[in-house]
Design a protein around this motif. Structure first.
Motif, PDB file in Angstrom:
ATOM      1  N   THR A 129       0.816  -1.218   0.000  1.00 38.85           N
ATOM      2  CA  THR A 129       0.000   0.000   0.000  1.00 38.85           C
ATOM      3  C   THR A 129       0.848   1.267   0.000  1.00 38.85           C
ATOM      4  OG1 THR A 129      -0.175  -0.188   2.411  1.00 38.85           O
ATOM      5  CG2 THR A 129      -1.995  -1.067   1.100  1.00 38.85           C
ATOM      6  N   MET A 130       2.038   1.210   0.589  1.00 36.88           N
ATOM      7  CA  MET A 130       2.877   2.405   0.667  1.00 36.88           C
ATOM      8  C   MET A 130       3.170   2.962  -0.722  1.00 36.88           C
ATOM      9  SD  MET A 130       6.315   2.783   2.989  1.00 36.88           S
ATOM     10  CE  MET A 130       7.010   4.383   3.426  1.00 36.88           C
ATOM     11  N   ARG A 131       3.340   2.085  -1.690  1.00 39.24           N
ATOM     12  CA  ARG A 131       3.623   2.550  -3.061  1.00 39.24           C
ATOM     13  C   ARG A 131       2.428   3.269  -3.670  1.00 39.24           C
ATOM     14  NH1 ARG A 131       7.500  -0.781  -7.049  1.00 39.24           N
ATOM     15  NH2 ARG A 131       8.763  -1.967  -5.546  1.00 39.24           N
ATOM     16  N   PHE A 132       1.214   3.002  -3.172  1.00 37.23           N
ATOM     17  CA  PHE A 132       0.007   3.541  -3.785  1.00 37.23           C
ATOM     18  C   PHE A 132      -0.645   4.639  -2.950  1.00 37.23           C
ATOM     19  CE2 PHE A 132       0.758  -0.475  -5.811  1.00 37.23           C
ATOM     20  CZ  PHE A 132       0.387  -0.264  -7.129  1.00 37.23           C
ATOM     21  N   ASP A 133      -0.015   5.025  -1.823  1.00 40.58           N
ATOM     22  CA  ASP A 133      -0.482   6.205  -1.099  1.00 40.58           C
ATOM     23  C   ASP A 133      -0.168   7.446  -1.926  1.00 40.58           C
ATOM     24  OD1 ASP A 133      -1.517   5.040   1.284  1.00 40.58           O
ATOM     25  OD2 ASP A 133       0.524   4.635   1.945  1.00 40.58           O
ATOM     26  N   ARG A 134      -1.043   8.453  -1.824  1.00 38.72           N
ATOM     27  CA  ARG A 134      -0.914   9.618  -2.721  1.00 38.72           C
ATOM     28  C   ARG A 134       0.401  10.364  -2.529  1.00 38.72           C
ATOM     29  NH1 ARG A 134      -6.118  12.623  -0.908  1.00 38.72           N
ATOM     30  NH2 ARG A 134      -5.235  11.828   1.021  1.00 38.72           N
ATOM     31  N   TYR A 295      -8.035   0.242   8.515  1.00 40.03           N
ATOM     32  CA  TYR A 295      -6.762   0.971   8.465  1.00 40.03           C
ATOM     33  C   TYR A 295      -6.820   2.216   7.565  1.00 40.03           C
ATOM     34  CZ  TYR A 295      -5.271  -3.801   9.758  1.00 40.03           C
ATOM     35  OH  TYR A 295      -5.165  -5.047  10.313  1.00 40.03           O
ATOM     36  N   GLY A 296      -7.944   2.500   6.930  1.00 41.21           N
ATOM     37  CA  GLY A 296      -8.002   3.606   5.992  1.00 41.21           C
ATOM     38  C   GLY A 296      -7.290   3.350   4.689  1.00 41.21           C
ATOM     39  N   HIS A 297      -7.073   2.073   4.343  1.00 39.65           N
ATOM     40  CA  HIS A 297      -6.309   1.729   3.144  1.00 39.65           C
ATOM     41  C   HIS A 297      -7.194   1.406   1.946  1.00 39.65           C
ATOM     42  CE1 HIS A 297      -2.446   2.049   4.890  1.00 39.65           C
ATOM     43  NE2 HIS A 297      -2.501   0.975   5.659  1.00 39.65           N
ATOM     44  N   GLY A 298      -8.490   1.630   2.073  1.00 33.59           N
ATOM     45  CA  GLY A 298      -9.379   1.271   0.971  1.00 33.59           C
ATOM     46  C   GLY A 298      -9.003   1.923  -0.339  1.00 33.59           C
ATOM     47  N   ALA A 299      -8.675   3.215  -0.283  1.00 32.48           N
ATOM     48  CA  ALA A 299      -8.352   3.943  -1.512  1.00 32.48           C
ATOM     49  C   ALA A 299      -7.078   3.421  -2.156  1.00 32.48           C
ATOM     50  CB  ALA A 299      -8.227   5.439  -1.227  1.00 32.48           C
ATOM     51  N   THR A 300      -6.076   3.068  -1.334  1.00 30.28           N
ATOM     52  CA  THR A 300      -4.836   2.557  -1.909  1.00 30.28           C
ATOM     53  C   THR A 300      -5.051   1.174  -2.521  1.00 30.28           C
ATOM     54  OG1 THR A 300      -4.167   1.753   0.282  1.00 30.28           O
ATOM     55  CG2 THR A 300      -3.318   3.874  -0.395  1.00 30.28           C
ATOM     56  N   VAL A 301      -5.890   0.354  -1.870  1.00 32.58           N
ATOM     57  CA  VAL A 301      -6.190  -0.961  -2.430  1.00 32.58           C
ATOM     58  C   VAL A 301      -6.909  -0.812  -3.766  1.00 32.58           C
ATOM     59  CG1 VAL A 301      -7.543  -3.067  -2.117  1.00 32.58           C
ATOM     60  CG2 VAL A 301      -6.215  -2.145  -0.216  1.00 32.58           C
ATOM     61  N   ILE A 302      -7.860   0.106  -3.846  1.00 30.85           N
ATOM     62  CA  ILE A 302      -8.556   0.343  -5.113  1.00 30.85           C
ATOM     63  C   ILE A 302      -7.556   0.747  -6.195  1.00 30.85           C
ATOM     64  CG2 ILE A 302     -10.134   1.934  -6.278  1.00 30.85           C
ATOM     65  CD1 ILE A 302     -11.795   1.881  -3.645  1.00 30.85           C
ATOM     66  N   ARG A 303      -6.568   1.565  -5.837  1.00 28.67           N
ATOM     67  CA  ARG A 303      -5.572   1.981  -6.834  1.00 28.67           C
ATOM     68  C   ARG A 303      -4.764   0.791  -7.329  1.00 28.67           C
ATOM     69  NH1 ARG A 303      -4.425   6.242  -2.862  1.00 28.67           N
ATOM     70  NH2 ARG A 303      -5.847   7.935  -3.366  1.00 28.67           N
ATOM     71  N   TYR A 304      -4.342  -0.087  -6.421  1.00 30.94           N
ATOM     72  CA  TYR A 304      -3.530  -1.193  -6.929  1.00 30.94           C
ATOM     73  C   TYR A 304      -4.373  -2.235  -7.637  1.00 30.94           C
ATOM     74  CZ  TYR A 304      -3.672  -4.177  -2.502  1.00 30.94           C
ATOM     75  OH  TYR A 304      -3.987  -4.961  -1.416  1.00 30.94           O
ATOM     76  N   MET A 305      -5.645  -2.346  -7.281  1.00 34.73           N
ATOM     77  CA  MET A 305      -6.519  -3.239  -8.042  1.00 34.73           C
ATOM     78  C   MET A 305      -6.807  -2.675  -9.436  1.00 34.73           C
ATOM     79  SD  MET A 305      -6.928  -5.889  -6.164  1.00 34.73           S
ATOM     80  CE  MET A 305      -8.333  -6.770  -6.870  1.00 34.73           C
TER      81      MET A 305
END
Length: 351
Positions: A129-134, A295-305
């Motif tokens: 997820t770190m790679r896909f955080d804004r 964890y608030g990681h939904g947006a980052t998961v959507i980006r990597y998906m």
């Protein structure tokens, strides 16, 4: 662009863990994932979740999930120590795989995953997820656009009081989770994405004093030397009082500028950077991600998906892939060896 649905199966899902972020995909109009099957070792919970979400297939047997005819992609969100078993089963079944970090928890397992991806001609995405955080995506653009110049040195950290996390994911304490793999590979991976392969590592580690039941070292300081000759430091502290600083950070020291990216779960972040020859420090602020997922990681998961769907559609190589995952695991392996011996250790990269 294809209009065909992408059948998705999830191993290691509950209503509260990272696997539950897969339920968010149905609300993204450009994504074609169709959740077909879910798996957990908790029989009552998995069938109740399937009933709630109106899913036709739920099982406690991951082998049944990977063989399901409607599943094209297997997402692995099980405890770290089970990743190798679950990923290998999916790959041997000819399924593409998304695996949350860490990819696996040993060098030999990493070699097996790389070989299985090659053998079965599957695509593999490591869900870092770190790679896909804004913040880190924006820093990546600064770097790619040449605004930082050549990177000479770097620092990265991931500091987190894990005691509250043990309460809702007790496997991390009971298995236990190896936090060199499950934690330190976060900053190691983001450094590798900018600086390439790590050639050597030196590590000091100790066991914290706040969680007596945790049996392993969980405070880490690493020095890295990259194949390019550049250097970096990594800090991973997981048995500390939550510090009054961002949870994750990355500093890149370039020939044109120095930049710092900062991130916290469910919180705002920023990039601060100073350009050579200028006195002003520039700041780009980021509001907290607007989702209420774990964890608030939904947006980052959507980006990597979304990235993975694009890789499937256009036959591209996912990033980070199994080689990135394996080389981060290899750094962790050598860091443990260094901690035990007190010596600098070479890092195996020849996967």
């Amino acid at each position: 662009m294809s209009s065909a649905k992408i059948g998705l199966g999830v191993i290691g899902i509950s209503a509260q863990n990272m696997g539950s972020t897969m339920f968010l995909l149905q609300d993204e109009t450009d994504l074609r994932y169709s959740l077909e099957a879910i798996c957990s070792d908790k029989q009552d919970e998995i069938h109740a979740l399937a009933q709630e979400k109106k899913l036709a297939f739920a099982t406690t047997d991951y082998r049944a999930l990977v063989e399901h005819p409607k599943v094209d992609v297997v997402a692995v969100y099980s405890p770290d120590g089970l990743h190798a078993e679950h990923c290998l089963a999916a790959l041997e079944a000819g399924k593409h795989v998304i695996c949350t970090k860490p990819m696996v928890t040993s060098l030999e397992q990493a070699k097996a995953i790389v070989e299985a991806v090659k053998k079965n001609s599957c695509k593999f995405l490591l869900g870092q997820t770190m790679r896909f955080d804004r913040q880190f995506l924006a820093l990546r653009k600064f770097f790619d656009d040449g605004e930082l110049g050549e990177i000479m040195a770097a620092e990265a950290y991931y500091n987190h009081d894990m005691r509250p996390v043990y309460e809702f994911t007790p496997w991390r304490l009971n298995m236990p989770q190896d936090l060199m793999y499950g934690g330190v590979t976060h900053p190691v991976d983001i450094l590798r994405s900018f600086m390439g392969d790590v050639a050597e590592v030196h590590c000091f580690s100790v066991k914290g004093k706040l969680t007596p039941k945790f049996p392993q070292d969980n405070l880490f300081f690493l020095n890295l030397k990259f194949a390019s000759g550049t250097i970096a430091q990594v800090r991973g502290l997981y048995d500390v009082v939550e510090p009054p600083t961002p949870m994750m950070g990355l500093t890149l020291y370039g020939t044109k500028a120095t930049a710092v990216a900062e991130f916290s779960d469910n919180g705002p972040g920023k990039i601060s950077y100073s350009i050579d020859g200028e006195n002003e420090v520039r700041v780009v602020n980021f509001e907290a991600e607007k989702d209420l997922s774990v964890y608030g990681h939904g947006a980052t998961v959507i980006r990597y998906m979304r990235h993975f769907q694009d890789c499937l559609d256009r036959d591209l190589e996912p990033s980070p892939n199994e080689l990135d995952g394996a080389r981060a695991v290899s750094v962790a392996h050598s860091a443990w060896e260094s901690s035990k011996t007190g010596k600098v250790q070479e890092v195996f990269n020849d996967f």
